[in-house]
Every structure is written in C-alpha cells, then in structure tokens.
Scaffold this motif. Structure first.
Motif, PDB file in Angstrom:
ATOM      1  N   ASP A 119      67.816  48.940  30.787  1.00  0.00           N
ATOM      2  CA  ASP A 119      69.275  49.003  30.659  1.00  0.00           C
ATOM      3  C   ASP A 119      69.745  50.452  30.615  1.00  0.00           C
ATOM      4  O   ASP A 119      70.776  50.801  31.196  1.00  0.00           O
ATOM      5  CB  ASP A 119      69.747  48.278  29.388  1.00  0.00           C
ATOM      6  CG  ASP A 119      69.481  46.790  29.433  1.00  0.00           C
ATOM      7  OD1 ASP A 119      69.322  46.245  30.550  1.00  0.00           O
ATOM      8  OD2 ASP A 119      69.421  46.166  28.345  1.00  0.00           O
ATOM      9  N   TRP A 120      68.980  51.290  29.888  1.00  0.00           N
ATOM     10  CA  TRP A 120      69.337  52.708  29.835  1.00  0.00           C
ATOM     11  C   TRP A 120      69.329  53.310  31.223  1.00  0.00           C
ATOM     12  O   TRP A 120      70.221  54.070  31.589  1.00  0.00           O
ATOM     13  CB  TRP A 120      68.356  53.498  28.982  1.00  0.00           C
ATOM     14  CG  TRP A 120      68.258  53.083  27.553  1.00  0.00           C
ATOM     15  CD1 TRP A 120      69.118  52.342  26.825  1.00  0.00           C
ATOM     16  CD2 TRP A 120      67.195  53.426  26.676  1.00  0.00           C
ATOM     17  NE1 TRP A 120      68.689  52.192  25.547  1.00  0.00           N
ATOM     18  CE2 TRP A 120      67.485  52.855  25.423  1.00  0.00           C
ATOM     19  CE3 TRP A 120      66.033  54.163  26.810  1.00  0.00           C
ATOM     20  CZ2 TRP A 120      66.662  52.993  24.323  1.00  0.00           C
ATOM     21  CZ3 TRP A 120      65.216  54.308  25.721  1.00  0.00           C
ATOM     22  CH2 TRP A 120      65.520  53.721  24.482  1.00  0.00           C
ATOM     23  N   LYS A 121      68.309  52.975  32.007  1.00  0.00           N
ATOM     24  CA  LYS A 121      68.188  53.545  33.347  1.00  0.00           C
ATOM     25  C   LYS A 121      69.360  53.088  34.216  1.00  0.00           C
ATOM     26  O   LYS A 121      69.965  53.893  34.940  1.00  0.00           O
ATOM     27  CB  LYS A 121      66.859  53.128  33.975  1.00  0.00           C
ATOM     28  CG  LYS A 121      66.552  53.834  35.270  1.00  0.00           C
ATOM     29  CD  LYS A 121      65.158  53.514  35.757  1.00  0.00           C
ATOM     30  CE  LYS A 121      64.852  54.272  37.026  1.00  0.00           C
ATOM     31  NZ  LYS A 121      63.512  53.999  37.510  1.00  0.00           N
ATOM     32  N   LYS A 122      69.695  51.804  34.122  1.00  0.00           N
ATOM     33  CA  LYS A 122      70.824  51.294  34.908  1.00  0.00           C
ATOM     34  C   LYS A 122      72.119  51.979  34.497  1.00  0.00           C
ATOM     35  O   LYS A 122      72.915  52.394  35.342  1.00  0.00           O
ATOM     36  CB  LYS A 122      70.963  49.778  34.718  1.00  0.00           C
ATOM     37  CG  LYS A 122      69.908  48.972  35.427  1.00  0.00           C
ATOM     38  CD  LYS A 122      70.109  47.487  35.138  1.00  0.00           C
ATOM     39  CE  LYS A 122      68.959  46.677  35.668  1.00  0.00           C
ATOM     40  NZ  LYS A 122      69.082  45.246  35.297  1.00  0.00           N
ATOM     41  N   GLN A 127      76.326  55.772  35.478  1.00  0.00           N
ATOM     42  CA  GLN A 127      77.108  56.909  34.987  1.00  0.00           C
ATOM     43  C   GLN A 127      76.938  58.118  35.908  1.00  0.00           C
ATOM     44  O   GLN A 127      77.909  58.854  36.155  1.00  0.00           O
ATOM     45  CB  GLN A 127      76.679  57.280  33.556  1.00  0.00           C
ATOM     46  CG  GLN A 127      77.055  56.248  32.516  1.00  0.00           C
ATOM     47  CD  GLN A 127      78.553  56.148  32.348  1.00  0.00           C
ATOM     48  OE1 GLN A 127      79.288  57.129  32.508  1.00  0.00           O
ATOM     49  NE2 GLN A 127      79.026  54.935  32.048  1.00  0.00           N
ATOM     50  N   GLN A 128      75.719  58.325  36.399  1.00  0.00           N
ATOM     51  CA  GLN A 128      75.475  59.447  37.310  1.00  0.00           C
ATOM     52  C   GLN A 128      76.255  59.248  38.607  1.00  0.00           C
ATOM     53  O   GLN A 128      76.883  60.197  39.126  1.00  0.00           O
ATOM     54  CB  GLN A 128      73.977  59.562  37.597  1.00  0.00           C
ATOM     55  CG  GLN A 128      73.591  60.831  38.321  1.00  0.00           C
ATOM     56  CD  GLN A 128      72.086  60.930  38.534  1.00  0.00           C
ATOM     57  OE1 GLN A 128      71.408  59.918  38.586  1.00  0.00           O
ATOM     58  NE2 GLN A 128      71.588  62.146  38.647  1.00  0.00           N
ATOM     59  N   ALA A 129      76.238  58.025  39.139  1.00  0.00           N
ATOM     60  CA  ALA A 129      76.988  57.744  40.365  1.00  0.00           C
ATOM     61  C   ALA A 129      78.492  57.921  40.115  1.00  0.00           C
ATOM     62  O   ALA A 129      79.211  58.493  40.954  1.00  0.00           O
ATOM     63  CB  ALA A 129      76.686  56.323  40.841  1.00  0.00           C
ATOM     64  N   ARG A 130      78.947  57.475  38.979  1.00  0.00           N
ATOM     65  CA  ARG A 130      80.367  57.640  38.631  1.00  0.00           C
ATOM     66  C   ARG A 130      80.729  59.116  38.499  1.00  0.00           C
ATOM     67  O   ARG A 130      81.784  59.557  38.969  1.00  0.00           O
ATOM     68  CB  ARG A 130      80.643  56.909  37.311  1.00  0.00           C
ATOM     69  CG  ARG A 130      82.082  56.900  36.928  1.00  0.00           C
ATOM     70  CD  ARG A 130      82.308  55.967  35.747  1.00  0.00           C
ATOM     71  NE  ARG A 130      83.634  56.171  35.250  1.00  0.00           N
ATOM     72  CZ  ARG A 130      83.963  56.438  34.004  1.00  0.00           C
ATOM     73  NH1 ARG A 130      83.022  56.481  33.090  1.00  0.00           N
ATOM     74  NH2 ARG A 130      85.209  56.625  33.646  1.00  0.00           N
ATOM     75  N   LEU A 134      83.351  61.175  40.567  1.00  0.00           N
ATOM     76  CA  LEU A 134      84.428  61.957  39.949  1.00  0.00           C
ATOM     77  C   LEU A 134      84.367  63.420  40.372  1.00  0.00           C
ATOM     78  O   LEU A 134      85.409  64.052  40.617  1.00  0.00           O
ATOM     79  CB  LEU A 134      84.371  61.834  38.420  1.00  0.00           C
ATOM     80  CG  LEU A 134      84.752  60.466  37.847  1.00  0.00           C
ATOM     81  CD1 LEU A 134      84.497  60.428  36.342  1.00  0.00           C
ATOM     82  CD2 LEU A 134      86.200  60.138  38.167  1.00  0.00           C
ATOM     83  N   GLU A 135      83.139  63.979  40.446  1.00  0.00           N
ATOM     84  CA  GLU A 135      83.016  65.367  40.903  1.00  0.00           C
ATOM     85  C   GLU A 135      83.530  65.504  42.340  1.00  0.00           C
ATOM     86  O   GLU A 135      84.209  66.480  42.668  1.00  0.00           O
ATOM     87  CB  GLU A 135      81.556  65.824  40.818  1.00  0.00           C
ATOM     88  CG  GLU A 135      81.071  66.105  39.406  1.00  0.00           C
ATOM     89  CD  GLU A 135      79.587  66.445  39.359  1.00  0.00           C
ATOM     90  OE1 GLU A 135      78.884  66.343  40.394  1.00  0.00           O
ATOM     91  OE2 GLU A 135      79.112  66.803  38.268  1.00  0.00           O
TER      92      GLU A 135
END
Length: 155
Positions: A119-122, A127-130, A134-135
């Motif tokens: 779950d942490w990895k997902k 979050q990284q993709a988001r 956003l960047e």
C-alpha cells in the motif's frame, strides 16, 4: 573329602543333609554310639560354614545394594542437573517467545497505523505521479506567465 564342600551353599546344604541322615541312621542302630558325637561335631562345622556362607551372601547383597543406591543417587543428581538445564533453556525460549510476540504486536500496530508495504508503494507511486503532474502544470503555468509578461512588455 577335603574342603570342596565349603565352596557354595548347595554343597554345604547337601553336606548338612547327609550328616543328619547318617546321625539318624546311627541313632536307629545304637543311640550311645561315639560316631553320633563325631557326626554332630561335623554337623556343627557344616552349620557354621552355612552360617558363614549366608553372612558372605548377605554382605555381597548389601554391597550390591550400596552400589545401586550410590548409582541411583548419582542418577538423581544428573537428572536434577538436566532438569535445571531444561528449566534454563525453557526460560530462554520463553523470553525469546515474549520478544517475538512483542515484535509481532509492534509490527501489527505499525501496519495498522501506516498500512502494508505494498500500500505504501502504491501511495508513493500515485503521489509521485501526482507530484510530477503538478510540477508539469507549474512549469506550464510558469511558461504562460512568462509569455504574458513578454506580451505585456512588448505592447
């Protein structure tokens, strides 16, 4: 005859039986015979020998009993030492089991609080993709702001 009959209790008993039988036979013929006195002396010697043999057997049995008792006491000491070692090992295993249970409980509490590693990895990847999205959006907005500024300066 010699002393061959003194060797074991069966030979001594046989000798006593034979002497008693001779005494009875002699007494049947002549109750005042001197042979009866001689045979009674032989009977006394044979009975003393039987008594001595019984004492030797008794001493041998007591020696065996003493040896068995000493061996038994040594076995008891060994058994007690083994029980003590077993108790120490069991205490160590119980301590290890307690630590293991505590660690599992701690891990379960952490998992309940934070979730499973998958779950942490997902969550991290989402979050990284988001964040990348956003960047990218910030870069696009910055580019638009820069164009607007250039357009306003030119006009």
């Amino acid at each position: 005859d010699g002393s061959k009959w003194l060797r074991d209790k069966f030979a001594i008993r046989k000798r006593i039986f034979l002497i008693e039988r001779r005494i009875q036979q002699e007494a049947m013929f002549d109750t005042r015979s001197v042979k009866i006195l001689r045979q009674e002396r032989e009977l006394t010697v044979a009975l003393d020998a039987a008594f001595g043999q019984l004492r030797r057997e008794q001493a041998a049995y007591f020696d065996q009993l003493y040896d068995a008792q000493v061996e038994f006491e040594a076995l008891i000491v060994d058994h007690q030492a083994a029980l003590d070692r077993l108790a120490k090992e069991k205490a160590k295993l119980d301590a290890i089991d307690d630590k293991t249970r505590f660690s599992r409980a701690k891990l379960d509490a952490t998992v309940r609080r934070t979730g499973q590693p998958e779950d942490w990895k997902k969550k991290f990847l989402s979050q990284q993709a988001r964040r990348h999205g956003l960047e990218q959006e910030i870069v696009d907005l910055q580019a638009q702001v820069d164009r607007i500024r250039l357009d306003t300066k030119i006009n």
